[in-house]
Write a protein that holds these residues in place. Structure first.
Motif, PDB file in Angstrom:
ATOM      1  N   GLU A   1       0.818  -1.211   0.000  1.00 33.04           N
ATOM      2  CA  GLU A   1       0.000   0.000   0.000  1.00 33.04           C
ATOM      3  C   GLU A   1       0.855   1.266   0.000  1.00 33.04           C
ATOM      4  N   VAL A   2       1.990   1.210   0.682  1.00 38.21           N
ATOM      5  CA  VAL A   2       2.911   2.352   0.640  1.00 38.21           C
ATOM      6  C   VAL A   2       3.547   2.466  -0.742  1.00 38.21           C
ATOM      7  N   GLN A   3       3.930   1.321  -1.293  1.00 34.26           N
ATOM      8  CA  GLN A   3       4.570   1.311  -2.614  1.00 34.26           C
ATOM      9  C   GLN A   3       3.637   1.857  -3.695  1.00 34.26           C
TER      10      GLN A   3
ATOM     11  N   ILE B   1      -1.185   4.807   0.860  1.00 31.90           N
ATOM     12  CA  ILE B   1      -0.857   5.534   2.085  1.00 31.90           C
ATOM     13  C   ILE B   1       0.586   5.997   1.974  1.00 31.90           C
ATOM     14  N   SER B   2       0.925   7.076   2.669  1.00 33.89           N
ATOM     15  CA  SER B   2       2.272   7.634   2.539  1.00 33.89           C
ATOM     16  C   SER B   2       3.286   6.911   3.407  1.00 33.89           C
ATOM     17  N   GLU B   3       2.855   6.430   4.571  1.00 33.93           N
ATOM     18  CA  GLU B   3       3.744   5.685   5.454  1.00 33.93           C
ATOM     19  C   GLU B   3       2.933   4.867   6.446  1.00 33.93           C
ATOM     20  N   GLU B   4       3.546   3.798   6.947  1.00 40.58           N
ATOM     21  CA  GLU B   4       2.882   2.917   7.908  1.00 40.58           C
ATOM     22  C   GLU B   4       3.972   2.074   8.555  1.00 40.58           C
ATOM     23  N   SER B   5       3.604   1.276   9.513  1.00 38.57           N
ATOM     24  CA  SER B   5       4.572   0.393  10.171  1.00 38.57           C
ATOM     25  C   SER B   5       3.921  -0.944  10.476  1.00 38.57           C
ATOM     26  N   PHE B   6       4.745  -1.967  10.729  1.00 38.05           N
ATOM     27  CA  PHE B   6       4.258  -3.271  11.166  1.00 38.05           C
ATOM     28  C   PHE B   6       5.199  -3.786  12.246  1.00 38.05           C
TER      29      PHE B   6
ATOM     30  N   ASN C   1       9.258   0.626  10.166  1.00 36.96           N
ATOM     31  CA  ASN C   1       8.564   1.756   9.550  1.00 36.96           C
ATOM     32  C   ASN C   1       8.737   1.688   8.029  1.00 36.96           C
ATOM     33  N   VAL C   2       7.643   1.888   7.323  1.00 37.74           N
ATOM     34  CA  VAL C   2       7.636   1.806   5.862  1.00 37.74           C
ATOM     35  C   VAL C   2       7.247   3.162   5.301  1.00 37.74           C
ATOM     36  N   CYS C   3       8.078   3.715   4.422  1.00 40.80           N
ATOM     37  CA  CYS C   3       7.764   4.994   3.790  1.00 40.80           C
ATOM     38  C   CYS C   3       8.282   4.991   2.362  1.00 40.80           C
TER      39      CYS C   3
ATOM     40  N   GLN D   1      11.231   2.462   1.458  1.00 34.54           N
ATOM     41  CA  GLN D   1      12.290   2.410   2.477  1.00 34.54           C
ATOM     42  C   GLN D   1      11.767   1.735   3.741  1.00 34.54           C
ATOM     43  N   LEU D   2      12.493   0.729   4.216  1.00 32.88           N
ATOM     44  CA  LEU D   2      12.148   0.003   5.443  1.00 32.88           C
ATOM     45  C   LEU D   2      13.134   0.387   6.537  1.00 32.88           C
ATOM     46  N   THR D   3      12.618   0.907   7.656  1.00 34.79           N
ATOM     47  CA  THR D   3      13.478   1.331   8.767  1.00 34.79           C
ATOM     48  C   THR D   3      13.072   0.579  10.034  1.00 34.79           C
ATOM     49  N   PRO D   4      13.827  -0.448  10.418  1.00 27.01           N
ATOM     50  CA  PRO D   4      13.452  -1.236  11.604  1.00 27.01           C
ATOM     51  C   PRO D   4      13.900  -0.572  12.911  1.00 27.01           C
ATOM     52  N   GLU D   5      13.167  -0.888  13.979  1.00 34.31           N
ATOM     53  CA  GLU D   5      13.500  -0.437  15.325  1.00 34.31           C
ATOM     54  C   GLU D   5      13.528  -1.639  16.260  1.00 34.31           C
ATOM     55  N   ALA D   6      14.620  -1.822  16.986  1.00 33.20           N
ATOM     56  CA  ALA D   6      14.823  -2.897  17.975  1.00 33.20           C
ATOM     57  C   ALA D   6      15.081  -4.260  17.347  1.00 33.20           C
ATOM     58  N   VAL D   7      14.833  -4.406  16.064  1.00 33.22           N
ATOM     59  CA  VAL D   7      15.124  -5.641  15.338  1.00 33.22           C
ATOM     60  C   VAL D   7      15.777  -5.254  14.013  1.00 33.22           C
ATOM     61  N   GLU D   8      16.226  -6.254  13.277  1.00 31.74           N
ATOM     62  CA  GLU D   8      16.732  -6.021  11.925  1.00 31.74           C
ATOM     63  C   GLU D   8      15.771  -6.674  10.931  1.00 31.74           C
ATOM     64  N   PHE D   9      15.538  -5.990   9.829  1.00 31.51           N
ATOM     65  CA  PHE D   9      14.594  -6.497   8.831  1.00 31.51           C
ATOM     66  C   PHE D   9      15.089  -6.093   7.450  1.00 31.51           C
TER      67      PHE D   9
END
Length: 405
Positions: free
Chosen positions: A20-22, A26-31, A48-50, A57-65
């Motif tokens: 959906e971001v691609q 939607i402009s940005e979202e997270s999972f 975070n996906v934007c 662009q995928l920006t992970p927090e606390a984990v790597e993805f």
């Protein structure tokens, strides 16, 4: 000694979030991504996906993805010493159809792959990759021996259902080809696209016959093809009375003069085009408030149904299109596809596939709307497709499974 192995779980619809971001929905979202290991504190991270120039662009927090160019996903958690682990996901079915003679069914997925199987469960499963990206629509020709597909790669393909060879590829659209329809026996086909056009094609030569534009070239998400009759509301939007067709019929057109096509638009409105006069005969007004795109559409006899991304189904009588009969909604989940269900009396029923994973059948005429059947078996995975044929209702979606009711 027993070795303790870790666990990684991911939000079940994370691919939908990325898609959906691609696509700019939607402009940005997270999972979320969660990691576990006995005798250690669990780690709950987010990705975070934007949109970025030319990519997501995928920006992970606390984990790597990570995601590879071929959409292979992996996750890791340094704090729990969990190395990069591949995440295998079910192959999401984006397009589906059952042959008119009910002998075969076909599916298209997000990578452009096509699978054709026997409905009896026997015989060889045929696979091919006719497109470079997501197959968005899939239709069997009346013969049940040929398939029409359209894709995110801007093209349509004419494919043999027996060996998956591709004798024709139709190219002219400049954005994703969202839907398609087969006219009569299939010498002509029609397609719609996010480029805001509806195009009529000659199958034999693989050439475009004619192009129609939606109002302001609003992206077209869905179409319904029908046969016009004297009772339909065919007064053009400017109010002028239709005369004999002034546009000559192209020699490549076959059985188009009595056909109409309704188009569901991104701005929340819909339009009707008369293929005989080569002009629009109806344009609905977009919603006054939030302009929620129409994602689905179905037509039978004098009844037209539209389904929105906000979960609203609206029913029209084609003999008086300016005023809808009624609208109904279960929740805010997108109405992905609809199909009318034949009955033995005057009742009109509509099967509805929705993004909440809760498909159902509604009775809309004469007493409707009323839920008469719940199509159970899903676990909140989005249901993208619904087809009705030979007394059966078929559904498919993001869990990669096909269900026959």
């Amino acid at each position: 000694m027993t070795i303790v192995l870790p666990q990684i779980t991911v939000q079940h619809d994370f691919q939908t979030v990325i898609s959906e971001v691609q696509e700019g929905i939607i402009s940005e979202e997270s999972f979320w991504v969660s990691c576990y290991k006995q005798e250690n504190s669990s780690v709950h991270g987010r990705v975070n996906v934007c949109r970025a120039p030319g990519q997501v662009q995928l920006t992970p927090e606390a984990v790597e993805f990570e995601r590879s160019p071929h959409s292979v996903y992996s996750a890791s958690c340094p704090s729990l010493a969990i190395p990069p682990t591949r995440l295998r996901v079910p192959r999401q079915i984006a397009a589906f159809d059952v042959a008119p003679d009910a002998s075969l069914y076909a599916t298209g997925d997000g990578d452009g792959n096509l699978r054709v199987s026997s409905t009896s469960g026997s015989g060889k499963i045929l696979t091919s990759k006719p497109h470079k990206s997501t197959i968005l629509s899939l239709r069997f020709f009346p013969s049940s021996k040929v398939i029409l597909t359209s894709s995110n790669d801007f093209a349509l393909s004419i494919i043999s259902a027996t060996d998956l060879s591709v004798p024709r590829t139709l190219k002219a659209h400049t954005r994703a080809v969202t839907d398609s329809a087969i006219i009569s026996k299939g010498r002509n086909v029609i397609s719609c696209s996010k480029d805001g056009t509806i195009r009529l094609w000659d199958v034999a030569s693989g050439t475009q016959i004619r192009v129609f534009g939606s109002t302001n070239y609003s992206p077209v998400y869905k179409m319904s093809l029908g046969i016009k009759d004297g009772d339909m509301d065919l007064v053009p939007p400017d109010g002028e009375i239709l005369q004999s067709p002034s546009v000559p019929v192209d020699g490549r057109e076959v059985e188009t003069t009595d056909k109409i096509v309704f188009c569901a638009l991104h701005n929340g409105s819909f339009e009707g085009i008369d293929l005989g006069t080569k002009s629009a005969f109806f344009r609905s007004e977009p919603p006054e408030t939030l302009k929620t795109p129409l994602e689905s559409m179905a037509l039978t006899d004098h009844i037209l149904a539209t389904g929105s991304r906000a979960g609203v189904v609206t029913i029209y009588d084609t003999r008086q299109l300016s005023d809808p009969l009624f609208s109904f909604q279960r929740n805010g989940a997108s109405v992905e596809e609809m199909a009318f269900v034949p009955t033995t009396d005057a009742e009109v029923r509509l099967a509805i596939a929705s993004a909440d994973g809760l498909p159902y059948v509604a009775s809309i005429i004469p007493e409707g709307p009323e839920v008469v059947e719940e199509l159970v078996g899903y676990n909140y995975d989005a249901v993208r497709c619904v087809k009705v044929t030979n007394g059966s209702i078929w559904t498919t979606g993001d869990d990669g499974l096909i269900r026959r009711y």
